[in-house]
Design a protein around this motif. Structure first.
Motif, PDB file in Angstrom:
ATOM      1  N   ALA A 270     -15.941  -9.039  17.725  1.00 44.50           N
ATOM      2  CA  ALA A 270     -16.799  -9.659  18.654  1.00 44.50           C
ATOM      3  C   ALA A 270     -17.886 -10.522  17.743  1.00 44.50           C
ATOM      4  CB  ALA A 270     -17.721  -8.453  19.594  1.00 44.50           C
ATOM      5  N   GLU A 271     -18.444  -9.951  16.597  1.00 45.68           N
ATOM      6  CA  GLU A 271     -19.372 -10.617  15.835  1.00 45.68           C
ATOM      7  C   GLU A 271     -18.559 -11.957  15.459  1.00 45.68           C
ATOM      8  OE1 GLU A 271     -21.768  -9.720  11.626  1.00 45.68           O
ATOM      9  OE2 GLU A 271     -20.913  -8.132  12.642  1.00 45.68           O
ATOM     10  N   GLN A 272     -17.522 -11.783  14.799  1.00 39.03           N
ATOM     11  CA  GLN A 272     -16.722 -12.777  14.230  1.00 39.03           C
ATOM     12  C   GLN A 272     -16.490 -14.018  15.200  1.00 39.03           C
ATOM     13  OE1 GLN A 272     -13.198 -11.722  12.186  1.00 39.03           O
ATOM     14  NE2 GLN A 272     -14.525 -10.737  10.539  1.00 39.03           N
ATOM     15  N   ALA A 273     -16.242 -13.624  16.518  1.00 39.45           N
ATOM     16  CA  ALA A 273     -16.064 -14.467  17.506  1.00 39.45           C
ATOM     17  C   ALA A 273     -17.406 -15.480  17.750  1.00 39.45           C
ATOM     18  CB  ALA A 273     -15.834 -13.787  18.785  1.00 39.45           C
ATOM     19  N   LEU A 276     -17.869 -17.563  15.061  1.00 39.63           N
ATOM     20  CA  LEU A 276     -16.783 -18.928  15.281  1.00 39.63           C
ATOM     21  C   LEU A 276     -17.451 -20.004  16.244  1.00 39.63           C
ATOM     22  CD1 LEU A 276     -14.260 -20.469  14.826  1.00 39.63           C
ATOM     23  CD2 LEU A 276     -13.316 -18.983  16.749  1.00 39.63           C
ATOM     24  N   LYS A 277     -18.043 -19.422  16.867  1.00 40.18           N
ATOM     25  CA  LYS A 277     -18.838 -20.314  18.071  1.00 40.18           C
ATOM     26  C   LYS A 277     -19.929 -21.194  17.490  1.00 40.18           C
ATOM     27  CE  LYS A 277     -21.246 -20.032  22.512  1.00 40.18           C
ATOM     28  NZ  LYS A 277     -21.895 -19.439  23.470  1.00 40.18           N
ATOM     29  N   LEU A 278     -20.770 -20.447  16.598  1.00 44.82           N
ATOM     30  CA  LEU A 278     -21.933 -21.061  15.827  1.00 44.82           C
ATOM     31  C   LEU A 278     -21.380 -22.159  14.926  1.00 44.82           C
ATOM     32  CD1 LEU A 278     -24.011 -17.736  15.005  1.00 44.82           C
ATOM     33  CD2 LEU A 278     -24.555 -19.762  16.707  1.00 44.82           C
ATOM     34  N   LYS A 279     -20.190 -21.810  14.184  1.00 49.51           N
ATOM     35  CA  LYS A 279     -19.574 -22.808  13.189  1.00 49.51           C
ATOM     36  C   LYS A 279     -18.972 -23.985  13.786  1.00 49.51           C
ATOM     37  CE  LYS A 279     -19.231 -19.784   9.181  1.00 49.51           C
ATOM     38  NZ  LYS A 279     -18.368 -19.500   7.838  1.00 49.51           N
ATOM     39  N   GLU A 280     -18.419 -23.669  14.918  1.00 47.70           N
ATOM     40  CA  GLU A 280     -17.858 -24.816  15.637  1.00 47.70           C
ATOM     41  C   GLU A 280     -18.806 -25.787  16.131  1.00 47.70           C
ATOM     42  OE1 GLU A 280     -15.706 -22.831  18.748  1.00 47.70           O
ATOM     43  OE2 GLU A 280     -13.716 -22.967  17.656  1.00 47.70           O
ATOM     44  N   GLU A 281     -20.013 -25.247  16.500  1.00 46.62           N
ATOM     45  CA  GLU A 281     -21.250 -26.359  16.812  1.00 46.62           C
ATOM     46  C   GLU A 281     -21.719 -26.965  15.444  1.00 46.62           C
ATOM     47  OE1 GLU A 281     -24.072 -23.472  18.443  1.00 46.62           O
ATOM     48  OE2 GLU A 281     -23.140 -23.065  20.450  1.00 46.62           O
ATOM     49  N   LEU A 282     -21.844 -26.221  14.516  1.00 48.04           N
ATOM     50  CA  LEU A 282     -22.235 -26.990  13.394  1.00 48.04           C
ATOM     51  C   LEU A 282     -21.172 -28.000  12.729  1.00 48.04           C
ATOM     52  CD1 LEU A 282     -23.651 -24.036  11.076  1.00 48.04           C
ATOM     53  CD2 LEU A 282     -24.992 -26.115  12.200  1.00 48.04           C
ATOM     54  N   PRO A 316     -12.927 -15.149  12.625  1.00 45.84           N
ATOM     55  CA  PRO A 316     -11.456 -14.498  12.679  1.00 45.84           C
ATOM     56  C   PRO A 316     -10.534 -15.186  11.867  1.00 45.84           C
ATOM     57  CG  PRO A 316     -12.298 -14.884  14.965  1.00 45.84           C
ATOM     58  CD  PRO A 316     -13.447 -15.498  14.058  1.00 45.84           C
ATOM     59  N   ARG A 317      -9.896 -14.646  11.255  1.00 47.43           N
ATOM     60  CA  ARG A 317      -9.037 -15.401  10.194  1.00 47.43           C
ATOM     61  C   ARG A 317      -8.100 -16.391  10.868  1.00 47.43           C
ATOM     62  NH1 ARG A 317      -5.467 -11.271   6.464  1.00 47.43           N
ATOM     63  NH2 ARG A 317      -7.351 -10.646   6.294  1.00 47.43           N
ATOM     64  N   ASP A 318      -7.425 -16.275  11.838  1.00 50.53           N
ATOM     65  CA  ASP A 318      -6.580 -17.350  12.431  1.00 50.53           C
ATOM     66  C   ASP A 318      -7.326 -18.501  12.800  1.00 50.53           C
ATOM     67  OD1 ASP A 318      -8.005 -16.290  14.407  1.00 50.53           O
ATOM     68  OD2 ASP A 318      -6.243 -16.165  15.781  1.00 50.53           O
ATOM     69  N   ALA A 319      -8.866 -18.453  12.951  1.00 49.99           N
ATOM     70  CA  ALA A 319      -9.342 -19.777  13.221  1.00 49.99           C
ATOM     71  C   ALA A 319     -10.104 -20.421  12.197  1.00 49.99           C
ATOM     72  CB  ALA A 319     -10.565 -19.243  14.459  1.00 49.99           C
ATOM     73  N   ARG A 320     -10.060 -19.659  10.785  1.00 52.61           N
ATOM     74  CA  ARG A 320     -10.693 -20.480   9.770  1.00 52.61           C
ATOM     75  C   ARG A 320     -10.097 -21.557   9.150  1.00 52.61           C
ATOM     76  NH1 ARG A 320     -10.500 -16.119   5.240  1.00 52.61           N
ATOM     77  NH2 ARG A 320     -11.462 -14.747   6.866  1.00 52.61           N
TER      78      ARG A 320
END
Length: 409
Positions: A270-273, A276-282, A316-320
């Protein structure tokens, strides 16, 4: 007396037929007129024609044996030679002679065909023997066994050869089948022993897997389960009646462990998800810097975005690869812009561009002076030639000036 092209009746009622060997007596006719006598024997001739025609058709279109055909031909030849008909008997003899030739030819053809069939059967059986002997060495037990059974059916459908040849080929064929059956029996006996060994090995693996199912040492235990799985696969299959039960126990023990681990990891996921949301915004914020018009400002903005990026934890590894790829795209664009800026402000390149521009400008000025001089002298042809040369030099000068402007000059 009455006559036709092939016969006649004399005044005594004797009927004759004309042949290549002269007239032959057909018979005597006292019951009616000479014309009726000729008509009667002409009908007998037509009957012979019909019979010969039917026999010709049977010979050509049926499997009438040569012996029966020759018997029928001789029977008809006797009737023709008896001269009891009026007509072209020589033509009938010629047809019968040709029919004899045809029957003889058919007999030879059938004889040759039987020889070919025998030869083909021999080759076919030899091929079956060769294939059976190859299959006897095969380890493809099911496929080879089915193929050998099919070869037996094929063998039964082939004609017999002479006794000696047939017996010799059958002996080889049968020996190959027996050799295969013996090897297959030995193989499955060995396989039974291997499956018993696999059962004992898998019972040991199951016992260890069940002892690890409540472990909370997630990394080491997961690694050991992977090792156990590799050992399981290497052990081979146990007997069918044991394999499924052993597998269910083995897999069930792993499921207990991995379900517990998944529960613990759910919070981390859940934390990694969220990361991911924050990094997608950046990444979206960085992508707004494109296309780069102000390199200095874009570089500073990207540096600030990247600092915030590094402060965020794992995703998450698959989204990296996807989200990091977006940032790399912007980073590459900045690098390309920096390289272009460096080329643009490179002193050596600027000096070369200025030198080339000066040379071209001098050449253009010189040509203009030469053109004015030629016109003053009234040499129009030379002036026009120099003007064409001036157009080419002027085009090169324009390009050089444009390139110089890219250096800010």
């Amino acid at each position: 007396m009455s006559s036709d092209p092939w016969g006649r009746v004399d005044e005594t009622g004797t009927v004759y037929v004309r042949t290549a060997d002269g007239e032959k007596v057909v018979g005597s006719w006292q019951a009616g007129s000479p014309d009726e006598a000729l008509a009667y024997f002409e009908r007998k001739y037509e009957g012979l024609v019909v019979e010969i025609g039917l026999l010709e058709k049977r010979v050509r279109t049926t499997d009438l044996s040569s012996k029966d055909a020759l018997t029928a031909i001789e029977h008809l030849r006797e009737q023709v030679d008896a001269h009891h008909a009026v007509g072209d008997l020589d033509a009938l003899r010629a047809r019968l002679d040709k029919l004899v030739e045809l029957v003889e030819a058919r007999r030879e053809e059938r004889k040759a065909q039987r020889a070919r069939q025998s030869d083909e059967a021999r080759h076919a059986k030899e091929a079956l023997v060769v294939e059976a002997e190859e299959l006897a060495r095969s380890d493809q037990w099911r496929a080879a066994g089915e193929r050998l059974r099919a070869l037996v059916d094929t063998w039964k459908g082939l004609p017999r050869l002479d006794r000696k040849s047939d017996d010799e080929l059958w002996h080889r064929f049968s020996h190959a089948r027996s050799a295969f059956s013996k090897r297959r029996k030995q193989h499955f006996a060995q396989l039974d022993a291997q499956r018993e060994e696999a059962r004992r090995t898998k019972e040991r693996l199951v016992a260890e897997a069940e002892s690890l199912s409540n472990s909370t040492d997630w990394g080491l235990t997961a690694a050991r389960y992977r090792e156990l799985m590799a050992e399981w696969k290497a052990a081979g299959r146990a007997q069918r009646e044991h394999e499924e039960d052993l597998w269910n126990r083995f897999r069930g023990a792993q499921d207990v462990f991995f379900a517990a681990r998944s529960s613990v990891f759910a919070e981390r996921d859940a934390e990694q998800a969220e990361n991911l949301k924050l990094k997608e915004e950046l990444a979206g914020e960085a992508e707004k810097l494109l296309p780069i018009t102000d390199l200095k400002a874009a570089r500073a903005a990207f540096r600030a975005i990247n600092e915030r990026w590094e402060a965020i934890g794992h995703v998450p590894r698959d989204a990296r690869p996807r989200v990091e790829g977006r940032m790399h795209t912007v980073e590459r664009a900045l690098q390309e812009a920096e390289e272009a800026e460096w080329r643009r402000t490179n002193p050596e390149a600027r000096a070369r561009a200025e030198g080339l521009t000066g040379q071209l400008q001098a050449a253009v000025d010189k040509l203009r002076g030469q053109i004015e001089q030629a016109r003053a002298q009234g040499n129009t042809a030379k002036a026009e030639k120099l003007e064409r040369e001036l157009e080419g030099r002027q085009a090169l000068l324009d390009q050089a000036l444009k390139g110089l402007q890219e250096f800010g000059g």
